[in-house]
Design an enzyme around this catalytic site. Structure first.
Site, PDB file in Angstrom:
ATOM      1  N   SER A 170       4.619   2.531   7.898  1.00 46.54           N
ATOM      2  CA  SER A 170       4.361   1.369   7.050  1.00 46.54           C
ATOM      3  C   SER A 170       5.566   1.047   6.175  1.00 46.54           C
ATOM      4  CB  SER A 170       3.146   1.615   6.162  1.00 46.54           C
ATOM      5  OG  SER A 170       1.973   1.732   6.919  1.00 46.54           O
ATOM      6  N   HIS A 181       0.812  -1.215   0.000  1.00 46.60           N
ATOM      7  CA  HIS A 181       0.000   0.000   0.000  1.00 46.60           C
ATOM      8  C   HIS A 181       0.849   1.270   0.000  1.00 46.60           C
ATOM      9  CE1 HIS A 181       0.460  -0.235   4.515  1.00 46.60           C
ATOM     10  NE2 HIS A 181       0.478   1.079   4.379  1.00 46.60           N
ATOM     11  N   ASP A 203       0.385  -7.662   1.514  1.00 45.45           N
ATOM     12  CA  ASP A 203       0.708  -6.244   1.633  1.00 45.45           C
ATOM     13  C   ASP A 203       2.216  -6.012   1.628  1.00 45.45           C
ATOM     14  OD1 ASP A 203       0.139  -3.538   1.737  1.00 45.45           O
ATOM     15  OD2 ASP A 203       0.134  -3.463   3.926  1.00 45.45           O
TER      16      ASP A 203
END
Length: 405
Positions: free
Chosen positions: A257, A149, A179
């Site tokens: 992230s 993402h 992911d």
């Protein structure tokens, strides 16, 4: 006043005691001072003896391999009393931070130009940084691991190293289900490569250190510390994908992230991915375990994608006791499925509204458990699927096929 108190409680006031002299107070104070000084001398002597002869405390288990480049601190009792245990965290930050990069996701965005209000060119496109994240340097030739993402939808990717140098990056491969993504830069300098640990050896309560770039460029190379709060957690993303993750209370925020979750030895034991940000929740961050990260990213580097086995069914819902009660189902657990058209599952005889209750004799209660059980096999394996159809229970053998993108 004495008369008032006597009348208030119905008793005569107690006779006054004779005050001791000043000499007696001085004598008591002198005794106390001597006692304190004696205790201080005794503690100093004991501390010195413990520091010289006592056992040392190592923050690295003896049964685990140690990277020779990672500093190991032996902290004796004197060091602990001086707060030197913080040096372990400092060492991790100094060693790992250069292997964590800042990633900018650049996209073409439609923007309105006020200078061209009446012209057909009033709406134009311009390049903008729409999101930022983190990444971990995987190899000295420029491969970088991050979250899917973080790079999704990018027209261009910019990677900024710890020293401030920036490079454009290309996407090598992305995997939405985990992911994870791998990108690559072409560096003209030596890179600091992260060392990965064994996530299967993690223990709840051990130190967890998150390194990344929360909040954009203003907070690059931030470090937060906590512990491993839980193992083998299952969390669902917004698109319904179920991730197996490690839980930590080390602060993970937007921008972290793709960054590193490390142990006390400076080994990356996870890639930070998501957190629970709902009101009332605090300190619930999650990272993809390092062993899963390495397996998936090696496939991405080799083939550009991850090849997984599939049963060839769509998921209708998880069966719960409430669902079973209101729909008069004969079983109150399992996964209700619909076989995909032309799939191996359809050819084997599975039907819509069948409820899978076991795979190879292993009880299945939820889609997450079914997915985990399937991913433990290889494409081409034949599995025994136990299903409930109405009041009937039957076993169907299905050959696993490649999971469609």
């Amino acid at each position: 006043m004495d008369n008032y108190l006597a009348n208030f409680d119905g008793k005569d006031p107690a006779p006054k005691q004779k005050r001791r002299g000043v000499g007696f107070l001085m004598f008591v104070m002198a005794c106390l001072i001597c006692a304190v000084v004696s205790a201080g001398v005794s503690w100093a002597v004991c501390s010195q003896q413990l520091a010289q002869a006592g056992p040392t405390v190592s923050n690295v288990p003896d049964d685990q391999p140690v990277n020779a480049e990672t500093p190991i601190l032996n902290l004796n009792s004197t060091a602990l009393t001086k707060g030197r245990s913080d040096e372990a965290t400092i060492a991790v930050g100094q060693n790992v931070s250069p292997a964590v990069v800042f990633i900018s996701n650049i996209q073409n965005v439609r923007a309105f130009s006020f200078n061209n209000w009446y012209s057909s060119r009033g709406v134009q496109t311009t390049e903008m940084v729409v999101s930022t994240g983190s990444g971990v340097i995987y190899s000295d030739d420029g491969y970088i691991i991050t979250n899917n993402h973080v790079v999704s939808g990018a027209e261009r990717l910019s990677v900024t190293l710890y020293n401030g140098n920036s490079y454009l990056a290309e996407v090598v491969g992305r995997d939405e289900r985990s992911d994870l993504a791998v990108i690559k830069i072409e560096p003209n300098e030596e890179l600091t490569v992260a060392s990965f640990g064994d996530s299967d050896k993690l223990v709840v309560g051990e130190t967890a250190i998150a390194i990344g770039n929360p909040g954009g460029e203003n907070f690059t190379n931030s470090l937060t510390q906590g512990v491993i709060s839980g193992l083998d957690r299952s969390v669902s993303t917004s698109d319904g994908t179920v991730l197996k993750v490690v839980q930590t209370d080390a602060a993970i925020n937007p921008g972290n992230s793709g960054g590193a979750l490390c142990n006390a030895k400076g080994e990356v034991i996870g890639i930070n991915t998501i957190k629970i940000g709902m009101t009332g929740y605090e300190g619930m961050g999650f990272a993809i375990p390092s062993n899963d990260v390495l397996e998936i990213c090696q496939q991405l580097i080799k083939a550009g994608k991850v090849v997984r086995p599939a049963l060839g069914v769509g998921i209708i819902c998880n069966v719960t006791p409430q669902l079973a009660y209101y729909n008069e189902l004969s079983v109150d657990y399992g996964v209700m499925i619909e076989p995909s058209q032309g799939s191996n599952a359809e050819q084997a005889g599975l039907q819509v509204y069948d409820i899978i209750v076991a795979l190879d004799e292993k009880r299945i209660e939820t889609f997450s458990e079914l997915q985990t059980a399937i991913f433990e096999h290889q494409i081409g394996d034949t599995v025994k699927v136990s299903v409930v159809r109405g009041e009937e229970k039957l076993d169907v053998e299905v050959t696993l096929q490649e999971l469609a993108d």
